[in-house]
Design a protein around this motif. Structure first.
Motif, PDB file in Angstrom:
ATOM      1  N   VAL A  78     -58.962  26.909 -19.853  1.00  0.00           N
ATOM      2  CA  VAL A  78     -59.890  26.266 -20.785  1.00  0.00           C
ATOM      3  C   VAL A  78     -61.329  26.378 -20.279  1.00  0.00           C
ATOM      4  O   VAL A  78     -62.248  26.685 -21.047  1.00  0.00           O
ATOM      5  CB  VAL A  78     -59.502  24.784 -21.003  1.00  0.00           C
ATOM      6  CG1 VAL A  78     -60.589  24.054 -21.799  1.00  0.00           C
ATOM      7  CG2 VAL A  78     -58.173  24.684 -21.730  1.00  0.00           C
ATOM      8  N   MET A 107     -60.037  20.668 -30.472  1.00  0.00           N
ATOM      9  CA  MET A 107     -60.002  22.109 -30.210  1.00  0.00           C
ATOM     10  C   MET A 107     -59.564  22.890 -31.449  1.00  0.00           C
ATOM     11  O   MET A 107     -59.846  24.087 -31.570  1.00  0.00           O
ATOM     12  CB  MET A 107     -59.048  22.401 -29.055  1.00  0.00           C
ATOM     13  CG  MET A 107     -59.480  21.837 -27.712  1.00  0.00           C
ATOM     14  SD  MET A 107     -60.812  22.763 -26.925  1.00  0.00           S
ATOM     15  CE  MET A 107     -59.917  24.180 -26.325  1.00  0.00           C
ATOM     16  N   ALA A 141     -64.655  28.341 -21.824  1.00  0.00           N
ATOM     17  CA  ALA A 141     -65.954  27.694 -22.038  1.00  0.00           C
ATOM     18  C   ALA A 141     -67.076  28.495 -21.385  1.00  0.00           C
ATOM     19  O   ALA A 141     -68.181  28.616 -21.939  1.00  0.00           O
ATOM     20  CB  ALA A 141     -65.921  26.272 -21.486  1.00  0.00           C
ATOM     21  N   SER A 187     -60.791  20.220 -20.204  1.00  0.00           N
ATOM     22  CA  SER A 187     -60.379  20.741 -18.897  1.00  0.00           C
ATOM     23  C   SER A 187     -60.258  19.620 -17.869  1.00  0.00           C
ATOM     24  O   SER A 187     -59.320  19.589 -17.063  1.00  0.00           O
ATOM     25  CB  SER A 187     -61.376  21.800 -18.419  1.00  0.00           C
ATOM     26  OG  SER A 187     -61.049  22.260 -17.125  1.00  0.00           O
ATOM     27  N   HIS A 241     -64.558  21.752 -24.567  1.00  0.00           N
ATOM     28  CA  HIS A 241     -63.772  22.542 -23.616  1.00  0.00           C
ATOM     29  C   HIS A 241     -63.875  21.941 -22.211  1.00  0.00           C
ATOM     30  O   HIS A 241     -62.864  21.808 -21.507  1.00  0.00           O
ATOM     31  CB  HIS A 241     -64.275  23.985 -23.589  1.00  0.00           C
ATOM     32  CG  HIS A 241     -63.705  24.857 -24.660  1.00  0.00           C
ATOM     33  ND1 HIS A 241     -64.025  24.718 -25.986  1.00  0.00           N
ATOM     34  CD2 HIS A 241     -62.817  25.897 -24.600  1.00  0.00           C
ATOM     35  CE1 HIS A 241     -63.380  25.632 -26.697  1.00  0.00           C
ATOM     36  NE2 HIS A 241     -62.641  26.352 -25.873  1.00  0.00           N
TER      37      HIS A 241
END
Length: 294
Positions: A220, A184, A224, A205, A201
């Motif tokens: 998150v 990330m 996305a 998650s 992402h």
């Protein structure tokens, strides 16, 4: 295998053969026919990857000796795409055999060596020839070495994503989370990496949900979705809305909010003809989407 199509291959092959004082028959012996060597040298036939590797081994040169930079990178891209499609189709045995042969048969330049070893490690793991820890160590070494080269960051993302997935599959969720958090932090300034950014992402998650960090997981996945809508990329949008619905359920959101997420997911799966996911929503979340079906 795909074929190399550079017109310079024939000239390079002829030059190297003469340098080693070999006749066409000598060079072809045990590899292919003399006629095939003749056709390659005359430019009327393009060798396959396997054939070119066998010839490079006999001539004791790296495969990229036959290619100029532009054609080499295009050939590398073709090889990568070929292996990737076959990996997704679970053709692990043939990938393992081919990559093992490439590693053992001829000197490889650095970038090609890293690509081949990436698929070699993953196919070895899928065939249970190595355990996941050994596979991760091999991939980590590739990642560290690859980061010293100045090529596209897409390969770094693929290697690190593979490591994170291996941790996830083997229920090492905290390690997987650590890798995804590293991912990330990477720069995604290239258009070609947008889908990778969304996928990271999405997977991050899922890891957060496994670790019961559901509020973070929701943030998150919403990020996305925002990226997907901004970039007009629908490739994972259905999965993202479905995951958003799962987070909302766990966090006791209102029925209407949860219904909105699952309905969007269902309609996207239906639109994109992703039948497996569409059926899962239909069977497991029917109460949330039934109004949309009436």
């Amino acid at each position: 295998m795909d074929q190399f199509t550079s017109p310079q291959i024939g000239l390079a092959l002829r030059r190297l053969r003469k340098k080693h004082n070999l006749t066409q028959k000598d060079l072809a012996n045990g590899i292919c026919s003399q006629a095939e060597i003749s056709k390659i040298e005359s430019g009327t036939h393009s060798p396959t990857v396997d054939l070119l590797y066998a010839l490079s081994r006999r001539l004791q040169v790296p495969i990229n000796t036959f290619l100029d930079h532009t054609n080499y990178r295009e050939s590398l891209k073709i090889l990568d795409e070929n292996l990737l499609v076959r990996f997704r189709n679970s053709e692990f045995q043939s990938i393992y055999q081919e990559t093992q042969k490439m590693i053992n048969s001829s000197p490889l330049d650095r970038e090609l060596n890293l690509l081949v070893r990436y698929f070699y490690y993953l196919s070895s793991y899928r065939l249970k020839k190595i355990d996941y820890r050994t596979c991760i160590i091999g991939l980590q070494q590739l990642s560290e070495y690859y980061s010293t080269l100045h090529y596209s960051p897409s390969m770094i993302l693929r290697i690190k994503s593979a490591i994170a997935i291996l941790h996830f599959e083997n229920k090492s969720y905290k390690h997987s989370r650590t890798v995804y958090e590293e991912l990330m932090e990477l720069d995604f300034d290239s258009d070609e990496l947008i889908v990778e950014r969304i996928r990271i992402h999405y997977n991050y998650s899922k890891i957060l949900m496994k670790l019961n960090a559901v509020e973070k997981a929701l943030l998150v996945v919403e990020e996305a979705i925002k990226i997907s809508l901004f970039e007009k990329d629908m490739s994972l949008l259905g999965q993202l809305y479905s995951q958003k619905g799962e987070c909302q359920e766990l966090l006791n959101f209102s029925f209407d909010e949860i219904s909105n997420s699952y309905t969007k997911a269902f309609l996207l799966f239906d639109l994109m003809e992703i039948r497996e996911y569409r059926q899962i929503i239909l069977e497991t979340k029917f109460k949330f989407i039934k109004n949309a079906l009436e």
